[in-house]
Design a protein around this motif. Structure first.
Motif, mmCIF file in Angstrom:
data_model
loop_
_atom_site.group_PDB
_atom_site.id
_atom_site.type_symbol
_atom_site.label_atom_id
_atom_site.label_comp_id
_atom_site.label_asym_id
_atom_site.label_seq_id
_atom_site.Cartn_x
_atom_site.Cartn_y
_atom_site.Cartn_z
ATOM 1 N N UNK A 47 115.094 25.846 62.175
ATOM 2 C CA UNK A 47 113.900 26.010 62.868
ATOM 3 C C UNK A 47 113.679 27.320 63.242
ATOM 4 N N UNK A 48 112.302 28.037 63.406
ATOM 5 C CA UNK A 48 112.190 29.314 63.500
ATOM 6 C C UNK A 48 111.204 29.061 64.752
ATOM 7 N N UNK A 49 111.665 29.848 66.129
ATOM 8 C CA UNK A 49 111.165 29.520 67.128
ATOM 9 C C UNK A 49 109.778 30.645 67.062
ATOM 10 N N UNK A 50 109.855 31.949 66.564
ATOM 11 C CA UNK A 50 108.697 32.777 66.635
ATOM 12 C C UNK A 50 108.917 33.650 65.327
ATOM 13 N N UNK A 51 107.629 33.837 64.759
ATOM 14 C CA UNK A 51 107.610 34.731 63.654
ATOM 15 C C UNK A 51 106.748 35.942 64.009
ATOM 16 N N UNK A 52 107.186 37.185 63.689
ATOM 17 C CA UNK A 52 106.737 38.379 64.147
ATOM 18 C C UNK A 52 105.882 38.866 62.895
ATOM 19 N N UNK A 53 104.853 39.780 63.079
ATOM 20 C CA UNK A 53 104.261 40.444 62.020
ATOM 21 C C UNK A 53 103.612 41.601 62.709
ATOM 22 N N UNK A 54 102.889 42.714 61.972
ATOM 23 C CA UNK A 54 102.535 43.936 62.443
ATOM 24 C C UNK A 54 101.091 43.667 63.084
ATOM 25 N N UNK A 55 100.742 44.720 63.859
ATOM 26 C CA UNK A 55 99.472 44.656 64.406
ATOM 27 C C UNK A 55 98.874 46.179 64.329
ATOM 28 N N UNK A 56 97.578 46.261 63.940
ATOM 29 C CA UNK A 56 96.807 47.523 63.907
ATOM 30 C C UNK A 56 95.879 48.050 64.797
ATOM 31 N N UNK A 57 96.174 49.166 65.393
ATOM 32 C CA UNK A 57 95.123 49.712 66.705
ATOM 33 C C UNK A 57 93.935 50.042 65.612
ATOM 34 N N UNK A 58 92.775 49.308 65.709
ATOM 35 C CA UNK A 58 91.513 49.533 65.113
ATOM 36 C C UNK A 58 90.631 50.289 66.098
ATOM 37 N N UNK A 59 90.782 51.508 66.434
ATOM 38 C CA UNK A 59 90.257 52.279 67.330
ATOM 39 C C UNK A 59 88.882 52.824 66.717
ATOM 40 N N UNK A 60 87.727 52.411 67.449
ATOM 41 C CA UNK A 60 86.625 52.852 67.132
ATOM 42 C C UNK A 60 86.530 54.377 67.021
ATOM 43 N N UNK A 61 85.967 54.949 65.649
ATOM 44 C CA UNK A 61 85.906 56.171 65.400
ATOM 45 C C UNK A 61 86.857 56.744 64.956
ATOM 46 N N UNK A 62 88.033 56.308 64.959
ATOM 47 C CA UNK A 62 89.533 56.812 64.711
ATOM 48 C C UNK A 62 89.702 56.856 63.041
ATOM 49 N N UNK A 63 89.963 58.025 62.509
ATOM 50 C CA UNK A 63 90.103 58.257 61.015
ATOM 51 C C UNK A 63 91.367 57.452 60.632
#
Length: 339
Positions: free
Chosen positions: A116-132
């Motif tokens: 059994x796997x209790x938690x699966x991790x993945x990445x997240x991306x900061x989608x900041x408005x106007x950021x290149x």
């Protein structure tokens, strides 16, 4: 039974909820999308939610409730989830299609295995408005890749690495087993969501995919600095709840304990810098009271956090010390693109 339940808390979300839900529909019949309309009255959120439920009855369910806040919506989602795994996606965020398919395939292979796997991790991306440049929160230095692992196989997270709600897919049964009940009508409860269940977690899995897209840019967002300062009472309520919960976890050992102390230290840092940024005598008094409360609840944890890197930076003495604390905060803010 569905593979993955995804709850989408919605409160007056008409402007952006379609982008979120459309990104989730790609999961098809393997997922259930639970749209929780949290007492929306100012726009067409209830009607849009019902529209999706009618058009995709095998995938989408809509629950209308009186306003209970973000935590109340997540509680409702957990209580009604039928999927083996559980994810929260806020209505102004979205997910990446390619990463989504990889995650679903991985969850399918996990449930076929005996472990059994209790938690699966993945990445997240900061989608900041106007950021290149979009900053990605990744964990490949900290977590073993593409395998089931336990606490002993993890490496400690550094001061600039932290696990948010956006990183996490929990096993639904574990969430229910934890008995977690998030406070209603309170912001920042996602910090409790990414904290309490980890005292029950034993097995984990990490995928190095940029799955969650975390939108930053609206002036009314709860993570906007000015908004956070105006709601410090709620930030402190959540912070104190984390202190109290950690103080009760006497059986935790090793990396599991380190992980949870690290999570608490991050929130202590956030609370402290917002109180410093507020700049009032009352705020500085509240900051002192916060650290004293941690000390009262658990002296060992207090000493570990207080004399760690972030704790030391947040408690530099005097006006000059506070200026240095703010400088460090602005530097990290520039790199990550939050607030």
């Amino acid at each position: 039974m569905k593979l993955l339940s995804i709850v989408v808390p919605c409160y007056n979300s008409e402007v952006y909820m379609r982008k979120c839900i459309d990104s989730l529909l790609i999961g098809g019949a393997k997922v259930e999308i639970i749209i929780v309309d949290d007492g929306s009255q100012k726009d067409r959120t209830p009607q849009i939610a019902d529209e999706y439920a009618k058009k995709y009855p095998a995938i989408v369910r809509t629950i209308h409730q009186e306003n209970k806040g973000h935590g109340g919506s997540i509680n409702t989602g957990i209580a009604n989830a039928t999927g083996l795994y559980f994810k929260v996606v806020d209505s102004d965020d979205w997910v990446d299609a390619k990463s989504y398919q990889i995650i679903l395939k991985t969850l399918e292979s996990i449930i076929k295995d005996t472990e059994t796997v209790d938690v699966l991790f993945s990445n997240y991306v900061y989608e900041k408005e106007g950021a290149s440049k979009k900053y990605v929160m990744r964990y490949f230095y900290n977590f073993p890749l593409n395998k089931v692992f336990g606490w002993k196989e993890m490496k400690p997270l550094g001061p600039n690495y932290y696990v948010l709600m956006h990183s996490i897919i929990y096993r639904t049964a574990l969430l229910k087993e934890s008995g977690m009940e998030l406070p209603q009508h309170t912001f920042y409860v996602d910090n409790l969501y990414a904290f309490i269940p980890f005292s029950f977690v034993r097995t984990m899995y990490y995928l190095d995919v940029n799955f969650y897209r975390y939108y930053i840019g609206r002036n009314d967002q709860s993570v906007n600095e000015a908004v956070m300062i105006s709601r410090m009472d709620q930030q402190l309520l959540v912070n104190n709840a984390m202190i109290e919960y950690m103080g009760c976890q006497k059986g935790l050992k090793g990396r599991q304990r380190e992980f949870m102390i690290h999570s608490l230290s991050i929130i202590m840092t956030v609370s402290s810098i917002m109180l410093i940024r507020s700049g009032t005598k009352d705020s500085l008094k509240k900051k002192q009271q916060l650290w004293e409360y941690l000390k009262k609840q658990d002296l060992r944890i207090f000493l570990k956090i207080r004399w760690g890197i972030t704790g030391a930076v947040m408690n530099l003495p005097g006006k000059r010390g506070r200026k240095l604390s703010e400088y460090g905060y602005k530097l990290v803010q520039k790199v990550y693109g939050f607030n």
